[in-house]
Scaffold this motif. Structure first.
Motif, PDB file in Angstrom:
ATOM      1  N   ARG A 264       0.818  -1.212   0.000  1.00 25.57           N
ATOM      2  CA  ARG A 264       0.000   0.000   0.000  1.00 25.57           C
ATOM      3  C   ARG A 264       0.855   1.266   0.000  1.00 25.57           C
ATOM      4  O   ARG A 264       0.326   2.361  -0.195  1.00 25.57           O
ATOM      5  CB  ARG A 264      -0.918   0.005   1.219  1.00 25.57           C
ATOM      6  CG  ARG A 264      -1.887  -1.169   1.270  1.00 25.57           C
ATOM      7  CD  ARG A 264      -2.616  -1.204   2.600  1.00 25.57           C
ATOM      8  NE  ARG A 264      -3.321   0.057   2.851  1.00 25.57           N
ATOM      9  CZ  ARG A 264      -3.842   0.385   4.035  1.00 25.57           C
ATOM     10  NH1 ARG A 264      -3.725  -0.459   5.061  1.00 25.57           N
ATOM     11  NH2 ARG A 264      -4.464   1.532   4.194  1.00 25.57           N
ATOM     12  N   GLY A 265       2.171   1.118   0.227  1.00 20.08           N
ATOM     13  CA  GLY A 265       3.044   2.288   0.267  1.00 20.08           C
ATOM     14  C   GLY A 265       2.781   3.171   1.461  1.00 20.08           C
ATOM     15  O   GLY A 265       2.711   4.401   1.333  1.00 20.08           O
ATOM     16  N   ASN A 279      -0.955   7.530   9.125  1.00 25.60           N
ATOM     17  CA  ASN A 279      -0.312   7.012   7.919  1.00 25.60           C
ATOM     18  C   ASN A 279       0.589   8.069   7.298  1.00 25.60           C
ATOM     19  O   ASN A 279       0.196   9.232   7.155  1.00 25.60           O
ATOM     20  CB  ASN A 279      -1.358   6.569   6.893  1.00 25.60           C
ATOM     21  CG  ASN A 279      -2.144   5.361   7.371  1.00 25.60           C
ATOM     22  OD1 ASN A 279      -1.675   4.616   8.226  1.00 25.60           O
ATOM     23  ND2 ASN A 279      -3.331   5.164   6.827  1.00 25.60           N
ATOM     24  N   VAL A 280       1.791   7.643   6.945  1.00 25.19           N
ATOM     25  CA  VAL A 280       2.712   8.466   6.172  1.00 25.19           C
ATOM     26  C   VAL A 280       2.901   7.767   4.836  1.00 25.19           C
ATOM     27  O   VAL A 280       3.365   6.620   4.790  1.00 25.19           O
ATOM     28  CB  VAL A 280       4.062   8.637   6.893  1.00 25.19           C
ATOM     29  CG1 VAL A 280       5.031   9.425   6.023  1.00 25.19           C
ATOM     30  CG2 VAL A 280       3.869   9.337   8.233  1.00 25.19           C
ATOM     31  N   TYR A 281       2.526   8.435   3.758  1.00 20.72           N
ATOM     32  CA  TYR A 281       2.559   7.814   2.437  1.00 20.72           C
ATOM     33  C   TYR A 281       3.980   7.842   1.885  1.00 20.72           C
ATOM     34  O   TYR A 281       4.652   8.881   1.897  1.00 20.72           O
ATOM     35  CB  TYR A 281       1.594   8.530   1.494  1.00 20.72           C
ATOM     36  CG  TYR A 281       0.158   8.361   1.900  1.00 20.72           C
ATOM     37  CD1 TYR A 281      -0.552   7.220   1.546  1.00 20.72           C
ATOM     38  CD2 TYR A 281      -0.478   9.329   2.665  1.00 20.72           C
ATOM     39  CE1 TYR A 281      -1.865   7.053   1.936  1.00 20.72           C
ATOM     40  CE2 TYR A 281      -1.796   9.173   3.063  1.00 20.72           C
ATOM     41  CZ  TYR A 281      -2.486   8.028   2.695  1.00 20.72           C
ATOM     42  OH  TYR A 281      -3.790   7.859   3.089  1.00 20.72           O
ATOM     43  N   LEU A 282       4.429   6.696   1.408  1.00 19.48           N
ATOM     44  CA  LEU A 282       5.770   6.536   0.857  1.00 19.48           C
ATOM     45  C   LEU A 282       5.707   6.610  -0.659  1.00 19.48           C
ATOM     46  O   LEU A 282       4.874   5.955  -1.292  1.00 19.48           O
ATOM     47  CB  LEU A 282       6.374   5.194   1.287  1.00 19.48           C
ATOM     48  CG  LEU A 282       6.494   4.955   2.800  1.00 19.48           C
ATOM     49  CD1 LEU A 282       6.985   3.544   3.070  1.00 19.48           C
ATOM     50  CD2 LEU A 282       7.431   5.971   3.431  1.00 19.48           C
ATOM     51  N   SER A 283       6.603   7.396  -1.225  1.00 17.39           N
ATOM     52  CA  SER A 283       6.644   7.529  -2.679  1.00 17.39           C
ATOM     53  C   SER A 283       7.282   6.290  -3.301  1.00 17.39           C
ATOM     54  O   SER A 283       7.813   5.410  -2.611  1.00 17.39           O
ATOM     55  CB  SER A 283       7.434   8.779  -3.063  1.00 17.39           C
ATOM     56  OG  SER A 283       8.789   8.641  -2.661  1.00 17.39           O
ATOM     57  N   GLY A 284       7.240   6.239  -4.616  1.00 18.14           N
ATOM     58  CA  GLY A 284       7.868   5.120  -5.307  1.00 18.14           C
ATOM     59  C   GLY A 284       9.364   5.067  -5.087  1.00 18.14           C
ATOM     60  O   GLY A 284       9.958   3.984  -5.032  1.00 18.14           O
ATOM     61  N   LEU A 285      10.008   6.242  -4.945  1.00 18.49           N
ATOM     62  CA  LEU A 285      11.446   6.269  -4.675  1.00 18.49           C
ATOM     63  C   LEU A 285      11.756   5.608  -3.338  1.00 18.49           C
ATOM     64  O   LEU A 285      12.698   4.811  -3.222  1.00 18.49           O
ATOM     65  CB  LEU A 285      11.942   7.718  -4.680  1.00 18.49           C
ATOM     66  CG  LEU A 285      11.803   8.490  -5.997  1.00 18.49           C
ATOM     67  CD1 LEU A 285      12.214   9.939  -5.794  1.00 18.49           C
ATOM     68  CD2 LEU A 285      12.659   7.836  -7.074  1.00 18.49           C
ATOM     69  N   ALA A 286      10.959   5.939  -2.315  1.00 17.09           N
ATOM     70  CA  ALA A 286      11.185   5.347  -1.000  1.00 17.09           C
ATOM     71  C   ALA A 286      10.865   3.854  -0.998  1.00 17.09           C
ATOM     72  O   ALA A 286      11.575   3.054  -0.378  1.00 17.09           O
ATOM     73  CB  ALA A 286      10.346   6.074   0.044  1.00 17.09           C
ATOM     74  N   GLN A 287       9.811   3.459  -1.711  1.00 16.92           N
ATOM     75  CA  GLN A 287       9.452   2.041  -1.751  1.00 16.92           C
ATOM     76  C   GLN A 287      10.524   1.215  -2.456  1.00 16.92           C
ATOM     77  O   GLN A 287      10.865   0.114  -2.015  1.00 16.92           O
ATOM     78  CB  GLN A 287       8.109   1.873  -2.454  1.00 16.92           C
ATOM     79  CG  GLN A 287       6.939   2.496  -1.707  1.00 16.92           C
ATOM     80  CD  GLN A 287       5.627   2.287  -2.433  1.00 16.92           C
ATOM     81  OE1 GLN A 287       5.345   1.200  -2.934  1.00 16.92           O
ATOM     82  NE2 GLN A 287       4.824   3.341  -2.516  1.00 16.92           N
ATOM     83  N   ASN A 288      11.074   1.744  -3.548  1.00 16.07           N
ATOM     84  CA  ASN A 288      12.132   1.014  -4.252  1.00 16.07           C
ATOM     85  C   ASN A 288      13.381   0.877  -3.380  1.00 16.07           C
ATOM     86  O   ASN A 288      14.048  -0.165  -3.382  1.00 16.07           O
ATOM     87  CB  ASN A 288      12.480   1.730  -5.557  1.00 16.07           C
ATOM     88  CG  ASN A 288      11.338   1.690  -6.550  1.00 16.07           C
ATOM     89  OD1 ASN A 288      10.484   0.805  -6.493  1.00 16.07           O
ATOM     90  ND2 ASN A 288      11.306   2.661  -7.459  1.00 16.07           N
TER      91      ASN A 288
END
Length: 394
Positions: A264-265, A279-288
């Motif tokens: 869910r990021g 909730n703190v939303y993680l970007s795609g950069l952080a998820q990768n």
């Protein structure tokens, strides 16, 4: 002021002292008598041999000395020869007879800084603590080269403070550690009678001049991200989360594996006051970046030393890694950004870019992540983005 006279009782040498046997109980060996002028004997110089093997010279008075004690310790046989012990004993008895309550200084003025430091390392034993290892390394690297042949008594407080301040101007953290190391070493020298007192007692470094905060642009934040990518884990994921979410690095380094939902990021972050999580939303950069970390329970960001320590299930859980000042300096160097910046500048800059939008507003975080992604691609390829950048109200 009348001087004390020494009359030997036994013909004992330094070699004989070393060969004295250890008994089950403590015992003393008389060396000589100490008298003042034509008066009767005031004290005796003895060698005390304890059951644990320590041997020391002592002065035993007939009554009490100026400090209301029956005996006074001169020092260990490893620090004093017989002649040195006799001279120190005469000074102590003369000071007591003449009413001088201040004990005469018993120092070895001939010892050099390098010799004292070598002896300091030997006294620590074969397995010194980690703190003493670090302290010796600081002294050996920053203080020993310029003071190795200097006499300890000739080194002033101003010289030691100047060495510490010079190192502090380069790296304040290293300067503070050097001050603590030198203070501990000089305190040991004072206990060993190499110096009269610790010259660094109650010496503190002045507070640093507060530096004004710096605002980092989107391109500069992207350059920092690429610099962290070169360093690899665990620094790359930590910087990616900091740039994407504007959370404090102290909270990021203590991130637990059960707080992350990569599907869910989302980072389910505990609240600081009321205990309620949000909730703190993680970007795609952080998820990768997080997906590159090995799967483990507990802390996500662990130092290599802690990973080697944990080998069995019953070992203590790993502690989080510290984001050291050296890592920030390496990021400053690799990012090639003019001037200096701190982790606080990074966090404040991201907050200013985001404006006053709530952290739970996911479209705004997605928009910010897209801006970062375009800037990173531009720095990597050197080609301007195909779409126009969205401005952020500051």
């Amino acid at each position: 002021m009348l001087a004390a006279h020494f009359s030997p009782l036994t013909n004992i040498s330094n070699a004989d002292i070393l060969s004295l046997k250890i008994r089950e109980k403590e015992y003393q060996v008389d060396i000589g008598e100490l008298s003042i002028g034509n008066d009767e004997v005031q004290a005796r110089l003895q060698l005390r041999v304890r059951e644990n093997g320590t041997k020391a010279f002592i002065v035993r008075y007939r009554g009490y000395n100026a400090r209301r004690r029956r005996y006074e310790t001169i020092g260990s046989i490893h620090d004093y020869s017989i002649n040195e012990a006799i001279n120190s004993a005469c000074q102590a008895v003369a000071a007591t007879y003449n009413g001088d309550e201040a004990r005469p200084a018993r120092t070895k003025e001939s010892i050099a800084f390098g010799a004292a430091f070598s002896l300091y390392g030997q006294r620590l034993g074969r397995k010194p603590s980690e703190w003493h290892k670090t302290a010796c390394n600081h002294i050996r690297q920053h203080a020993l080269p310029g003071l190795v042949d200097r006499q300890l008594r000739s080194i002033s407080r101003a010289e030691l403070v100047k060495i510490v301040q010079h190192q502090s101007s380069i790296n304040r953290s290293c300067g503070l550690n050097l001050l603590k190391s030198l203070r501990a070493f000089m305190s040991w020298c004072a206990d060993e009678r190499f110096v009269r007192a610790n010259p660094l007692w109650r010496i503190r470094l002045p507070s640093p001049i507060p530096r004004s905060s710096r605002f980092l642009s989107v391109d500069e934040l992207a350059a920092i991200y690429l610099a962290a990518e070169q360093l690899g884990a665990p620094w790359h994921p930590m910087i990616a989360i900091a740039i994407s979410t504007s959370e404090a690095m102290e909270d990021i380094r203590q991130l637990q594996a059960d707080q992350i939902d990569l599907l869910r990021g989302i980072w389910r972050r505990p609240g600081p006051r009321d205990g309620l999580s949000y909730n703190v939303y993680l970007s795609g950069l952080a998820q990768n970046a997080l997906s590159m970390l090995p799967q483990r329970n507990g802390c996500l960001f662990v130092s290599p030393r802690e990973i080697k320590r944990i080998r069995r299930p019953w070992d203590a859980p790993a502690s989080p890694v510290y984001f050291r000042d050296g890592i920030v300096k390496e990021l400053v160097r690799r990012s090639e950004i003019s001037g200096t910046w701190s982790l606080r500048d990074l966090r404040v800059s991201v907050k200013r870019h985001l404006g006053r939008i709530s952290k739970t507003h996911q479209p705004q975080w997605a928009e910010w992540a897209e801006m970062l992604k375009r800037s990173i691609e531009y720095l990597k390829t050197g080609m301007p983005p195909t779409t126009e950048d969205d401005d952020v109200v500051l």
